[in-house]
Enzyme design. Sequence first.
Site, PDB file in Angstrom:
ATOM      1  N   TYR A   1       0.832  -1.207   0.000  1.00 35.11           N
ATOM      2  CA  TYR A   1       0.000   0.000   0.000  1.00 35.11           C
ATOM      3  C   TYR A   1       0.870   1.262   0.000  1.00 35.11           C
ATOM      4  CZ  TYR A   1      -3.874   3.067   1.512  1.00 35.11           C
ATOM      5  OH  TYR A   1      -4.822   4.049   1.608  1.00 35.11           O
TER       6      TYR A   1
ATOM      7  N   LYS B   1       0.920   4.088  -2.874  1.00 31.08           N
ATOM      8  CA  LYS B   1       0.552   5.474  -2.591  1.00 31.08           C
ATOM      9  C   LYS B   1       1.708   6.442  -2.859  1.00 31.08           C
ATOM     10  CE  LYS B   1      -3.767   5.047  -1.485  1.00 31.08           C
ATOM     11  NZ  LYS B   1      -4.771   5.511  -2.470  1.00 31.08           N
TER      12      LYS B   1
END
Length: 249
Positions: A150, A154
């Site tokens: 993640y 991001k």
Amino acid sequence: MTRIAIVTGAARGIGAATARRLAADGYAVAVVDLDEAACADTVAAIAEAGGRALAVGADVADEDAVTAAVDRVTAELGAPTVLVNNAGILRDNLLFKMSADDWDAVMNVHLRGAFLMSRAVPRHQVEAGFGRIVNLSSTSALGNRGQANYAAAKAGMQGFTKTLAIELGPFGVTVNAVAPGFIVTDMTRATAERVGVPFDDFVAATAKEIPVGRPGQPDDIAAAVSFFCREDAGFVSGQVLYVAGGPRA
């Protein structure tokens, strides 16, 4: 003239709040999510407030599905000139426990999805001489235990944002990113479950570390997205705005 906005991952949470906010700002909004039926509540809320919305089911990581979704939005709402790439998933785990499938799933939804959507929409933006793309990053881009996939996705969204700002700027299109901190959503509830902490306790403990003394709400992020989408924000591009109740939360 009513402008048309597409918000991905808009069935719930930050995406739903953003769709409602853009509708309140006067946009007709395509509410895109993996399950079209799940978009019904967001569409109904927009309609009840006097806005116009369309539910669209699409896997943003699927090239043909993205093409079909944008074509449908164009046919039923009008040519989209605002795009919010919000769709995302979590597959948290420590690196040594993380499967390749969990890595790929997160990369596909966040990065491949943003790429495919951002490639499909600009032809309409360039034709209109106006466009806004807002990508959802996260404070996790700065590093967060158990989120190698993640966090990498991001962080990638930020580089993607800055590059698109350079490429699309000459055509009247701005591209920016919003990086939320701790926001009360189903996604953060899932994080609490993963670490085995009751959600209310998880929220309270996190809020103590946030300088403004409270957790964020989806509407806090929607407000930031709304700013970037404004016509008078046309000289702001390639920026990453951390909306986290402090410099990093």
